[in-house]
Write an enzyme that holds these catalytic residues in place. Structure first.
Site, PDB file in Angstrom:
ATOM      1  N   GLY A  73       0.826  -1.195   0.000  1.00  0.00           N
ATOM      2  CA  GLY A  73       0.000   0.000   0.000  1.00  0.00           C
ATOM      3  C   GLY A  73       0.863   1.248   0.000  1.00  0.00           C
ATOM      4  O   GLY A  73       2.070   1.210   0.238  1.00  0.00           O
ATOM      5  N   GLN A  75       2.181   5.151  -1.648  1.00  0.00           N
ATOM      6  CA  GLN A  75       2.494   5.840  -2.897  1.00  0.00           C
ATOM      7  C   GLN A  75       3.973   5.667  -3.251  1.00  0.00           C
ATOM      8  O   GLN A  75       4.469   4.549  -3.240  1.00  0.00           O
ATOM      9  CB  GLN A  75       2.050   7.296  -2.772  1.00  0.00           C
ATOM     10  N   THR A  77       8.025   6.100  -2.743  1.00  0.00           N
ATOM     11  CA  THR A  77       9.026   6.339  -1.717  1.00  0.00           C
ATOM     12  C   THR A  77      10.411   5.997  -2.254  1.00  0.00           C
ATOM     13  O   THR A  77      10.558   5.375  -3.309  1.00  0.00           O
ATOM     14  CB  THR A  77       8.743   5.535  -0.432  1.00  0.00           C
ATOM     15  N   TYR A  78      11.406   6.440  -1.512  1.00  0.00           N
ATOM     16  CA  TYR A  78      12.805   6.185  -1.850  1.00  0.00           C
ATOM     17  C   TYR A  78      13.391   5.230  -0.822  1.00  0.00           C
ATOM     18  O   TYR A  78      13.090   5.315   0.368  1.00  0.00           O
ATOM     19  CB  TYR A  78      13.600   7.496  -1.830  1.00  0.00           C
ATOM     20  N   HIS A  79      14.217   4.299  -1.289  1.00  0.00           N
ATOM     21  CA  HIS A  79      15.024   3.463  -0.397  1.00  0.00           C
ATOM     22  C   HIS A  79      16.476   3.583  -0.815  1.00  0.00           C
ATOM     23  O   HIS A  79      16.781   3.683  -2.024  1.00  0.00           O
ATOM     24  CB  HIS A  79      14.600   1.993  -0.479  1.00  0.00           C
ATOM     25  N   VAL A 157       8.414  -0.987   7.291  1.00  0.00           N
ATOM     26  CA  VAL A 157       8.730   0.411   7.585  1.00  0.00           C
ATOM     27  C   VAL A 157      10.131   0.746   7.089  1.00  0.00           C
ATOM     28  O   VAL A 157      10.965  -0.135   6.862  1.00  0.00           O
ATOM     29  CB  VAL A 157       8.636   0.694   9.102  1.00  0.00           C
ATOM     30  N   CYS A 174       5.479   9.893  -0.968  1.00  0.00           N
ATOM     31  CA  CYS A 174       4.132   9.536  -0.507  1.00  0.00           C
ATOM     32  C   CYS A 174       3.059  10.487  -1.026  1.00  0.00           C
ATOM     33  O   CYS A 174       2.000  10.645  -0.413  1.00  0.00           O
ATOM     34  CB  CYS A 174       4.087   9.436   1.014  1.00  0.00           C
TER      35      CYS A 174
END
Length: 209
Positions: A73, A75, A77-79, A157, A174
Protein backbone atom coordinates in the site's frame (compact mmCIF):
# COMPACT_ATOMS: atom_id res chain seq x y z
CA UNK A 1 1.87 -12.93 22.39
CA UNK A 2 4.90 -15.02 23.32
CA UNK A 3 5.60 -16.57 19.90
CA UNK A 4 9.26 -16.32 18.97
CA UNK A 5 10.02 -13.80 16.23
CA UNK A 6 13.13 -14.37 14.13
CA UNK A 7 15.33 -11.32 13.61
CA UNK A 8 17.58 -11.25 10.56
CA UNK A 9 20.03 -8.49 9.64
CA UNK A 10 21.42 -8.38 6.10
CA UNK A 11 25.10 -7.46 6.00
CA UNK A 12 25.08 -6.38 2.34
CA UNK A 13 22.66 -4.30 0.29
CA UNK A 14 19.67 -6.32 -0.88
CA UNK A 15 18.24 -5.69 -4.34
CA UNK A 16 14.53 -4.91 -4.42
CA UNK A 17 13.55 -7.86 -6.66
CA UNK A 18 15.51 -10.20 -4.39
CA UNK A 19 13.73 -8.82 -1.32
CA UNK A 20 10.29 -9.27 -2.89
CA UNK A 21 11.04 -12.84 -3.92
CA UNK A 22 12.35 -13.68 -0.46
CA UNK A 23 9.39 -12.08 1.33
CA UNK A 24 6.82 -13.86 -0.83
CA UNK A 25 8.44 -17.25 -0.24
CA UNK A 26 8.80 -16.62 3.47
CA UNK A 27 5.17 -15.47 3.79
CA UNK A 28 4.05 -18.75 2.23
CA UNK A 29 6.12 -20.71 4.74
CA UNK A 30 4.69 -18.73 7.67
CA UNK A 31 1.14 -19.35 6.45
CA UNK A 32 1.93 -23.07 6.22
CA UNK A 33 3.33 -23.08 9.76
CA UNK A 34 6.78 -24.04 8.47
CA UNK A 35 8.71 -20.98 9.62
CA UNK A 36 8.51 -18.51 12.52
CA UNK A 37 7.45 -14.89 12.17
CA UNK A 38 10.29 -12.64 11.09
CA UNK A 39 11.64 -9.11 11.11
CA UNK A 40 14.21 -8.64 8.35
CA UNK A 41 16.46 -5.57 8.70
CA UNK A 42 18.29 -4.40 5.60
CA UNK A 43 19.41 -1.59 3.34
CA UNK A 44 18.65 -1.32 -0.35
CA UNK A 45 20.81 0.25 -3.05
CA UNK A 46 19.27 3.56 -4.21
CA UNK A 47 15.84 3.01 -5.79
CA UNK A 48 12.26 4.23 -5.88
CA UNK A 49 9.14 2.13 -5.33
CA UNK A 50 5.55 2.71 -6.40
CA UNK A 51 2.83 1.51 -4.06
CA UNK A 52 -0.67 0.55 -5.15
CA UNK A 53 -1.90 4.15 -4.75
CA UNK A 54 1.08 5.73 -6.49
CA UNK A 55 0.91 8.35 -9.20
CA UNK A 56 3.73 7.65 -11.65
CA UNK A 57 4.05 11.41 -12.17
CA UNK A 58 5.36 11.61 -8.59
CA UNK A 59 8.61 10.18 -9.93
CA UNK A 60 10.03 13.26 -11.63
CA UNK A 61 11.64 13.15 -15.10
CA UNK A 62 15.13 13.71 -13.70
CA UNK A 63 14.90 10.70 -11.34
CA UNK A 64 18.30 9.01 -11.37
CA UNK A 65 17.56 5.60 -9.83
CA UNK A 66 15.56 2.50 -10.86
CA UNK A 67 11.83 2.47 -10.15
CA UNK A 68 9.91 -0.64 -9.11
CA UNK A 69 6.18 -1.20 -8.94
CA UNK A 70 5.21 -3.15 -5.84
CA UNK A 71 2.15 -4.62 -4.19
CA UNK A 72 2.46 -2.70 -0.94
CA UNK A 73 0.00 0.00 0.00
CA UNK A 74 0.96 3.64 -0.25
CA UNK A 75 2.49 5.84 -2.90
CA UNK A 76 6.04 6.68 -3.99
CA UNK A 77 9.03 6.34 -1.72
CA UNK A 78 12.80 6.18 -1.85
CA UNK A 79 15.02 3.46 -0.40
CA UNK A 80 18.78 3.62 -0.18
CA UNK A 81 21.94 3.39 1.89
CA UNK A 82 21.64 4.93 5.33
CA UNK A 83 17.97 4.04 5.62
CA UNK A 84 16.98 1.13 7.83
CA UNK A 85 14.29 -0.88 6.13
CA UNK A 86 12.45 -3.36 8.35
CA UNK A 87 10.35 -5.94 6.55
CA UNK A 88 7.92 -7.33 9.10
CA UNK A 89 6.34 -10.74 8.53
CA UNK A 90 3.77 -11.56 11.18
CA UNK A 91 0.85 -13.97 11.13
CA UNK A 92 -2.08 -11.71 11.99
CA UNK A 93 -4.43 -14.67 11.96
CA UNK A 94 -2.69 -15.84 15.14
CA UNK A 95 -2.43 -12.33 16.53
CA UNK A 96 -5.23 -9.86 15.72
CA UNK A 97 -6.63 -9.99 12.16
CA UNK A 98 -7.08 -6.24 11.92
CA UNK A 99 -5.03 -4.27 9.39
CA UNK A 100 -5.79 -0.91 11.01
CA UNK A 101 -4.54 -2.15 14.37
CA UNK A 102 -1.46 -3.57 12.70
CA UNK A 103 -0.59 -0.22 11.09
CA UNK A 104 -1.22 1.52 14.42
CA UNK A 105 1.20 -0.94 16.05
CA UNK A 106 3.82 -0.26 13.38
CA UNK A 107 3.47 3.46 14.09
CA UNK A 108 3.78 2.82 17.82
CA UNK A 109 6.88 0.73 17.19
CA UNK A 110 8.54 3.58 15.32
CA UNK A 111 7.49 6.18 17.88
CA UNK A 112 8.95 4.10 20.72
CA UNK A 113 12.12 3.44 18.73
CA UNK A 114 12.62 7.15 18.10
CA UNK A 115 11.94 7.95 21.75
CA UNK A 116 14.76 5.61 22.74
CA UNK A 117 17.03 7.59 20.41
CA UNK A 118 15.92 10.94 21.82
CA UNK A 119 13.47 11.97 19.09
CA UNK A 120 9.78 12.78 19.45
CA UNK A 121 8.01 11.07 16.58
CA UNK A 122 4.30 11.62 16.04
CA UNK A 123 1.34 10.53 13.95
CA UNK A 124 -0.45 13.09 11.80
CA UNK A 125 -4.12 12.89 10.75
CA UNK A 126 -4.55 11.76 7.14
CA UNK A 127 -0.79 11.38 6.68
CA UNK A 128 0.88 7.99 6.75
CA UNK A 129 4.26 7.57 8.41
CA UNK A 130 5.94 9.17 11.40
CA UNK A 131 6.63 12.89 11.60
CA UNK A 132 8.86 15.20 13.62
CA UNK A 133 8.83 18.93 14.28
CA UNK A 134 11.98 20.69 13.11
CA UNK A 135 13.07 24.35 12.96
CA UNK A 136 12.08 24.20 9.29
CA UNK A 137 8.63 22.77 9.89
CA UNK A 138 7.19 19.27 10.02
CA UNK A 139 9.17 16.58 8.26
CA UNK A 140 8.74 12.88 7.71
CA UNK A 141 11.34 10.59 9.26
CA UNK A 142 9.80 7.17 8.67
CA UNK A 143 7.58 5.62 6.01
CA UNK A 144 5.12 2.73 6.29
CA UNK A 145 3.83 0.47 3.53
CA UNK A 146 2.26 -2.94 4.03
CA UNK A 147 0.62 -5.83 2.22
CA UNK A 148 -1.20 -8.93 3.48
CA UNK A 149 -1.09 -12.41 2.01
CA UNK A 150 -3.33 -14.95 3.77
CA UNK A 151 -3.10 -12.67 6.82
CA UNK A 152 0.71 -12.78 6.77
CA UNK A 153 2.24 -9.32 6.58
CA UNK A 154 4.78 -8.21 3.98
CA UNK A 155 6.82 -5.03 3.53
CA UNK A 156 6.92 -2.79 6.62
CA UNK A 157 8.73 0.41 7.59
CA UNK A 158 11.69 2.53 6.53
CA UNK A 159 13.47 4.77 9.05
CA UNK A 160 15.87 7.46 7.81
CA UNK A 161 19.08 7.12 9.79
CA UNK A 162 21.66 8.82 7.57
CA UNK A 163 20.58 8.61 3.92
CA UNK A 164 21.45 11.18 1.29
CA UNK A 165 18.31 13.30 1.60
CA UNK A 166 18.95 14.83 -1.82
CA UNK A 167 17.77 11.53 -3.29
CA UNK A 168 14.24 12.34 -2.15
CA UNK A 169 14.22 15.43 -4.38
CA UNK A 170 13.46 13.42 -7.51
CA UNK A 171 10.10 12.20 -6.18
CA UNK A 172 7.05 13.49 -4.36
CA UNK A 173 7.41 11.30 -1.26
CA UNK A 174 4.13 9.54 -0.51
CA UNK A 175 2.38 12.04 -2.76
CA UNK A 176 2.85 14.84 -0.20
CA UNK A 177 4.35 18.04 -1.60
CA UNK A 178 3.92 20.36 1.37
CA UNK A 179 6.33 18.74 3.81
CA UNK A 180 9.95 17.68 3.73
CA UNK A 181 11.88 14.58 4.71
CA UNK A 182 14.44 14.34 7.49
CA UNK A 183 16.74 11.83 9.17
CA UNK A 184 18.30 11.13 12.53
CA UNK A 185 21.54 12.59 11.22
CA UNK A 186 19.87 15.83 10.12
CA UNK A 187 18.35 16.06 13.61
CA UNK A 188 21.87 15.80 15.06
CA UNK A 189 21.22 12.38 16.55
CA UNK A 190 24.48 10.45 16.61
CA UNK A 191 23.14 6.93 16.15
CA UNK A 192 24.75 4.11 14.21
CA UNK A 193 22.72 1.54 12.29
CA UNK A 194 23.54 -0.90 15.08
CA UNK A 195 22.12 1.55 17.65
CA UNK A 196 18.95 1.83 15.58
CA UNK A 197 18.64 -1.95 15.27
CA UNK A 198 18.93 -2.36 19.01
CA UNK A 199 16.28 0.31 19.60
CA UNK A 200 13.98 -1.34 17.05
CA UNK A 201 14.28 -4.73 18.72
CA UNK A 202 13.54 -3.36 22.18
CA UNK A 203 10.62 -1.23 21.02
CA UNK A 204 9.18 -4.15 19.06
CA UNK A 205 8.65 -6.05 22.29
CA UNK A 206 6.78 -3.09 23.79
CA UNK A 207 4.63 -2.49 20.71
CA UNK A 208 3.82 -6.03 19.63
CA UNK A 209 4.35 -8.40 22.52
Amino acid sequence: MSQKVLWQIAEDYVSYPQAIEDMDAYAHDIAQGEKPERVWLLEHPPLYTLGTSADKNDVLPQAQFPTFETGRGGQVTYHGPGQRVAYVQLNLKKRTPDIKKYIFDLEEWLIRTLATLGVIGERRPNRIGIWVDTPNGEKKIAAIGVRLKKWVTLHGVALNVNPDLRHFEDIVPCGIQDYGVTSLNELDIDASMSDVDQALQQAFIDAFE
